[in-house]
Design a protein around this motif. Structure first.
Motif, PDB file in Angstrom:
ATOM      1  N   ARG A 283      31.643   2.356  17.702  1.00  0.00           N
ATOM      2  CA  ARG A 283      32.254   2.386  16.370  1.00  0.00           C
ATOM      3  C   ARG A 283      32.771   0.996  16.008  1.00  0.00           C
ATOM      4  O   ARG A 283      33.378   0.332  16.835  1.00  0.00           O
TER       5      ARG A 283
ATOM      6  N   SER B 213      40.437   0.861  26.563  1.00  0.00           N
ATOM      7  CA  SER B 213      41.350  -0.227  26.217  1.00  0.00           C
ATOM      8  C   SER B 213      41.688  -1.120  27.412  1.00  0.00           C
ATOM      9  O   SER B 213      42.567  -1.972  27.312  1.00  0.00           O
TER      10      SER B 213
ATOM     11  N   THR C 220      37.597   6.101  23.801  1.00  0.00           N
ATOM     12  CA  THR C 220      38.134   4.780  23.527  1.00  0.00           C
ATOM     13  C   THR C 220      38.587   4.151  24.833  1.00  0.00           C
ATOM     14  O   THR C 220      39.324   4.762  25.597  1.00  0.00           O
TER      15      THR C 220
ATOM     16  N   TYR D  64      33.561  11.004  21.353  1.00  0.00           N
ATOM     17  CA  TYR D  64      33.853   9.580  21.473  1.00  0.00           C
ATOM     18  C   TYR D  64      34.914   9.335  22.529  1.00  0.00           C
ATOM     19  O   TYR D  64      35.756  10.191  22.789  1.00  0.00           O
TER      20      TYR D  64
ATOM     21  N   PRO E 219      40.620  -2.382  21.587  1.00  0.00           N
ATOM     22  CA  PRO E 219      39.904  -1.299  22.267  1.00  0.00           C
ATOM     23  C   PRO E 219      38.471  -1.140  21.740  1.00  0.00           C
ATOM     24  O   PRO E 219      38.155  -1.577  20.628  1.00  0.00           O
ATOM     25  N   VAL E 220      37.635  -0.499  22.537  1.00  0.00           N
ATOM     26  CA  VAL E 220      36.251  -0.207  22.170  1.00  0.00           C
ATOM     27  C   VAL E 220      36.080   1.307  22.163  1.00  0.00           C
ATOM     28  O   VAL E 220      36.400   1.974  23.142  1.00  0.00           O
ATOM     29  N   THR E 221      35.573   1.845  21.052  1.00  0.00           N
ATOM     30  CA  THR E 221      35.305   3.281  20.953  1.00  0.00           C
ATOM     31  C   THR E 221      33.799   3.472  20.882  1.00  0.00           C
ATOM     32  O   THR E 221      33.129   2.867  20.045  1.00  0.00           O
TER      33      THR E 221
END
Length: 82
Positions: A81, A24, A22, A20, A9-11
């Motif tokens: 992050r 996925s 996230t 923030y 995943p990318v946050t």
């Protein structure tokens, strides 16, 4: 519909400071790019949208969309992050 799940995943920080999100999957990334992205144009943004479409059509691997999303984030100077 295949959502194009991502292996990692990318946050990233949203437009609201300190908030923030996230992501996925490619479906989530496409929604963010279309509805909540801080830029309206850019080469990496255009490529990320196209990559998401290809994945959602079953014509590309989900990791292609993830990589394109990361490049669009760099272009838009969106904090991601580690």
């Amino acid at each position: 519909m295949d959502r194009g799940e991502w292996s990692l995943p990318v946050t990233f920080e949203t437009e609201r400071l300190g908030a923030y999100l996230t992501i996925s999957s490619t479906a989530e990334a496409a929604r963010v790019l279309l509805e909540h992205w801080p830029l309206d144009r850019g080469k990496a943004l255009k490529r990320a949208k196209a990559a998401c479409l290809l994945v959602l059509q079953g014509k590309a691997d989900a990791e292609i969309a993830r990589e394109a999303f990361m490049k669009a984030a760099a272009e838009a100077e969106v904090f991601v992050r580690p």
